[in-house]
Design an enzyme around this catalytic site. Structure first.
Site, PDB file in Angstrom:
ATOM      1  CB  SER A  14       1.834   9.037  -6.496  1.00  0.00           C
ATOM      2  OG  SER A  14       2.774   8.114  -7.120  1.00  0.00           O
ATOM      3  CB  CYS A 100       4.884   7.122   7.119  1.00  0.00           C
ATOM      4  SG  CYS A 100       5.947   7.657   5.741  1.00  0.00           S
ATOM      5  CB  CYS A 200       4.934   3.913   4.871  1.00  0.00           C
ATOM      6  SG  CYS A 200       5.133   5.563   4.338  1.00  0.00           S
TER       7      CYS A 200
END
Length: 395
Positions: A14, A100, A200
């Site tokens: 990310s 999730c 997650c």
């Protein structure tokens, strides 16, 4: 300038996603999702949320983008954790990561992002998105990531057209080594950080202890069923219709204690899953024992020796109509229709040749070759070439 909210998890993927978007000229905001409070069940600070949120903040600082933390632990407990407990209780094995993405990242989180004026939400998933122009609205495609070893499209198999429309996957064209290289060049704190494991955004969790918070231990017996047991060599009946045959192929064997011999004890059938080998604590067998079935009503576990044990294999599975999900609504089958596809029944499983058979009550997936450890509660996802077009919960 389009505004993008990136789900900064404190990991390398990310971090690089945020950097790439900034390079492409987007206005980027970093948001960290806090999904969990209870550190008592995470394993030895493998991935505590505090460390992750600090790393995410340092990355945002380095990239010069605004950053904040949102607490979604209430919604996470409600939509993911409670669902997990109820599924395990029924003797099914849920996939919290798929949920999730559907329920948290691309629903609750996405709504927060849109309320901040975002045009898109981006994540560090290894997958790609494409668009097909049609007469009416554009149709969005979910494609496998370029890195075959890291393709994560499976985890997004429950997304809708509306969710995909607002999603960006900036690292889908890159391989993991390339992502790490970019992070190293930028001197990001996450460059060499290990990939997080486990649930997650919770981190590595001791699953039995996690489940024990709600599902009480209950001692039961472990049975071993011989590979040559007559149950595996029954003559195949003749069928009036294809649907009858598929129902027969997808049906689970109803195991009974007299089919096997007692080889050990366990603390609760609901803690175990089909195909599982670890955690049985039974020794003295020539080959490793694999779980071929669990029965939560009788609290019994049935096992067989070796990964080629016939109890592990099935040629078909069924998905109830209410659990069927098409990313490509335009390809949805009508009752009586079939489609040849490639299917996987768990993350990392190589794609398998299969045929979808739509019936009134749902859909059968018939495989060309018998499949090992098809597990209730997991997601089956189907593909045409490198596009994931639909998925459903195995009944």
């Amino acid at each position: 300038m389009k505004r993008v909210v990136v789900g900064l998890s404190g990991g390398v993927d990310s971090s690089v996603a945020a950097y790439l978007l900034k390079e492409q000229g987007y206005e980027v905001i970093g948001l960290f999702m806090k999904n969990w409070h209870d550190d008592s069940v995470t394993i030895s600070n493998e991935c505590p949320w505090l460390e992750d949120s600090n790393d995410a903040m340092l990355v945002a600082d380095k990239l010069g983008i605004p950053f904040q933390t949102v607490d979604l632990s209430e919604q996470y407990k409600e939509r993911i954790v409670d669902y997990m407990f109820s599924e395990y209780e029924k003797g099914r094995t849920p996939n919290p990561d798929v949920l999730c993405n559907r329920e948290i990242k691309f629903d609750v989180f996405m709504k927060i992002a849109l309320s901040l004026g975002a045009d898109y939400v981006a994540t560090g998933h290894y997958c790609r998105k494409a668009e097909i122009e049609t007469e009416n609205d554009p149709v969005y495609q979910l494609l496998a990531g370029v890195d075959q070893n890291k393709d994560q499209s499976y985890f997004l198999c429950q997304l809708s057209q509306e969710q995909l429309a607002k999603a960006l996957f900036p690292i889908g064209e890159l391989t993991k080594p390339q992502v790490r290289e970019i992070a190293a060049k930028l001197d990001l704190i996450t460059a060499d950080k290990k990939d997080s494991q486990g649930l997650c955004f919770i981190g590595k969790v001791r699953l039995p202890e996690f489940l024990q918070q709600q599902l009480k231990p209950k001692e039961g017996l472990i049975y071993e069923v011989d590979a040559n047991h007559p149950i595996y060599n029954q003559p195949k009946p003749s069928f009036q219709t294809k649907e009858e045959e598929l129902a027969f192929l997808a049906k689970d064997i109803a195991y009974e204690p007299q089919f096997g011999k007692v080889v050990g004890n366990h603390q609760g059938a609901h803690y175990f899953t089909i195909g599982q080998r670890k955690g049985l604590n039974v020794g003295g067998t020539k080959e490793a024992l694999f779980i071929v079935a669990t029965n939560v009503n009788d609290n019994a576990i049935y096992t067989g020796q070796g990964h080629a044990h016939p109890g592990l294999f099935k040629k078909a599975l069924f998905i109830d109509q209410s659990e069927l999900h098409w990313i490509r609504e335009d390809l949805r089958l009508a009752p009586g229709e079939t489609m040849e596809v490639m299917v996987r029944v768990r993350y990392r499983q190589p794609l398998q040749k299969a045929t979808l058979h739509q019936v009134n009550s749902g859909m059968y997936i018939e495989f060309n070759e018998p499949q090992s450890a098809i597990t209730q509660g997991q997601f089956a996802a189907w593909h045409i070439d490198d596009e994931l077009i639909g998925s459903g919960v195995i009944a």
